[in-house]
Design an enzyme around this catalytic site. Structure first.
Site, mmCIF file in Angstrom:
data_model
loop_
_atom_site.group_PDB
_atom_site.id
_atom_site.type_symbol
_atom_site.label_atom_id
_atom_site.label_comp_id
_atom_site.label_asym_id
_atom_site.label_seq_id
_atom_site.Cartn_x
_atom_site.Cartn_y
_atom_site.Cartn_z
ATOM 1 N N HIS A 66 0.838 -1.185 0.000
ATOM 2 C CA HIS A 66 0.000 0.000 0.000
ATOM 3 C C HIS A 66 0.883 1.248 0.000
ATOM 4 O O HIS A 66 1.854 1.334 0.757
ATOM 5 C CB HIS A 66 -0.933 -0.011 1.207
ATOM 6 C CG HIS A 66 -2.037 -1.004 1.084
ATOM 7 N ND1 HIS A 66 -2.555 -1.694 2.156
ATOM 8 C CD2 HIS A 66 -2.736 -1.425 -0.009
ATOM 9 C CE1 HIS A 66 -3.521 -2.505 1.729
ATOM 10 N NE2 HIS A 66 -3.649 -2.352 0.430
ATOM 11 N N GLU A 69 1.963 3.149 3.116
ATOM 12 C CA GLU A 69 2.550 2.289 4.154
ATOM 13 C C GLU A 69 4.028 2.048 3.852
ATOM 14 O O GLU A 69 4.572 0.968 4.068
ATOM 15 C CB GLU A 69 1.769 0.973 4.238
ATOM 16 C CG GLU A 69 0.298 1.195 4.603
ATOM 17 C CD GLU A 69 -0.533 -0.079 4.642
ATOM 18 O OE1 GLU A 69 0.057 -1.181 4.584
ATOM 19 O OE2 GLU A 69 -1.776 0.032 4.732
ATOM 20 N N HIS A 211 2.476 -4.728 6.362
ATOM 21 C CA HIS A 211 1.615 -3.567 6.175
ATOM 22 C C HIS A 211 1.741 -2.695 7.424
ATOM 23 O O HIS A 211 2.433 -3.027 8.377
ATOM 24 C CB HIS A 211 0.158 -4.003 5.995
ATOM 25 C CG HIS A 211 -0.122 -4.697 4.704
ATOM 26 N ND1 HIS A 211 -0.804 -4.108 3.670
ATOM 27 C CD2 HIS A 211 0.189 -5.954 4.275
ATOM 28 C CE1 HIS A 211 -0.905 -4.961 2.658
ATOM 29 N NE2 HIS A 211 -0.314 -6.085 3.006
ATOM 30 N N GLU A 270 0.894 -6.227 10.572
ATOM 31 C CA GLU A 270 0.586 -4.795 10.584
ATOM 32 C C GLU A 270 1.478 -4.119 11.625
ATOM 33 O O GLU A 270 1.267 -4.263 12.828
ATOM 34 C CB GLU A 270 -0.888 -4.568 10.927
ATOM 35 C CG GLU A 270 -1.868 -5.189 9.938
ATOM 36 C CD GLU A 270 -2.158 -4.282 8.751
ATOM 37 O OE1 GLU A 270 -1.592 -3.166 8.694
ATOM 38 O OE2 GLU A 270 -2.961 -4.689 7.892
#
Length: 300
Positions: A66, A69, A211, A270
């Site tokens: 992304h 990110e 991420h 994450e």
């Protein structure tokens, strides 16, 4: 702490140009590092894969899926540098025997899956950009791209995978968007096709897709994950302090497809906490939290 002779700088935004320069510098200093170009982005930027080790046991780490990110690319690149330095100096890293890892395992890393999107978020856009009009239209006329996660065509590269794509598509934007538009069908984008082909060519025992944010590790997909995934994620949770979550309540992601396709462990990690793009001031903590996982995953 950054040392003056370090190649990978982690106290500033990390661009595609930084990535290319660092890969060349690392290869020059550490000639045993192997690299490959596995494909190109929409705008023709190379998608680089880095190999650490010569062993038959293969794992795969990826970052910058992304656009906003982008802290995940320097996370992986600093790991490459620290691994290479420890191997050259014949010393351990966090207590792990790097020579043993090198001989027995191959760690493949794609630090920047989405270089066009990263460039957009960091550098913005000018009228000379070939996608200027379409990008501004997608972004409702705004030149603030901090909320942009997609590639340059407005397709979310982690909603592009043939793993419940239809169901995910039904609840996602139906036109190109800064976030969550999965395309007209799975695997339409050159970036996802590159990762698809690369994964198919290898026999990865495990994949880790990085991420940001929220300090969570997602590890399941519709019960298709193998039994060992739970044991592995519990170990990762101890190492990172992150919370293991079996499902992200969404589909069409890379780790979803990997689990579905190969019935092997796949994880979405994450990192960090806050609003993307995360401030670079979080990098030291993120690196401390994840370095041991990067070292231990090939052994799990």
């Amino acid at each position: 702490m950054i040392k003056k002779d370090d190649i990978v700088q982690t106290n500033e935004e990390y661009s595609y140009e930084d990535l290319v320069a660092d890969i060349e510098a690392l290869k020059s200093r550490y000639p045993f590092i192997q690299t490959d170009i596995i494909g190109s982005s929409v705008m023709g930027k190379s998608i680089y894969a880095i190999r650490l080790g010569i062993g038959q046991k293969e794992v795969f780490y990826s970052g910058d899926w992304h656009a906003n990110e982008y802290l995940t690319a320097p996370l992986l690149m600093k790991f490459v540098e620290d691994y290479a330095k420890a191997y050259t100096q014949k010393r351990t890293l966090r207590g792990y025997d790097i020579e043993y890892l090198y001989r027995n395992n191959s760690i493949w890393i794609v630090p920047m899956v989405n270089p066009d999107g990263v460039e957009l978020v960091i550098e913005g856009i000018t009228p000379s950009h070939p996608f200027y009009q379409s990008v501004l239209r997608i972004n409702s006329g705004s030149k603030d791209f901090r909320g942009w996660t997609a590639n340059i065509r407005g397709v979310d590269l982690n909603h592009q995978w043939p793993a419940d794509w239809e169901q995910e598509n039904d609840r996602s934007p139906q036109v190109p968007s800064p976030r969550k538009y999965g395309g007209t069908r799975p695997l339409t984008e050159p970036e996802t096709i590159a990762i698809y082909d690369f994964t198919k060519k290898h026999n990865f025992r495990m994949v880790l897709a990085f991420h940001s944010q929220c300090q969570v590790i997602y590890w399941g997909f519709k019960g298709m994950e193998p039994p060992e995934s739970e044991k592995i994620v519990n170990r990762m949770a101890i190492l990172t302090g992150y919370v293991p979550e079996k499902t992200a309540y969404s589909g069409a992601g890379y780790k979803d497809w990997f689990i579905q396709e190969f019935r092997k462990p796949g994880f979405t990690i994450e990192v960090g906490i806050g609003i993307n793009p995360l401030p670079v001031s979080q990098f030291p903590q993120i690196y401390r939290e994840n370095l041991t996982v990067l070292l231990e995953a090939p052994l799990l």
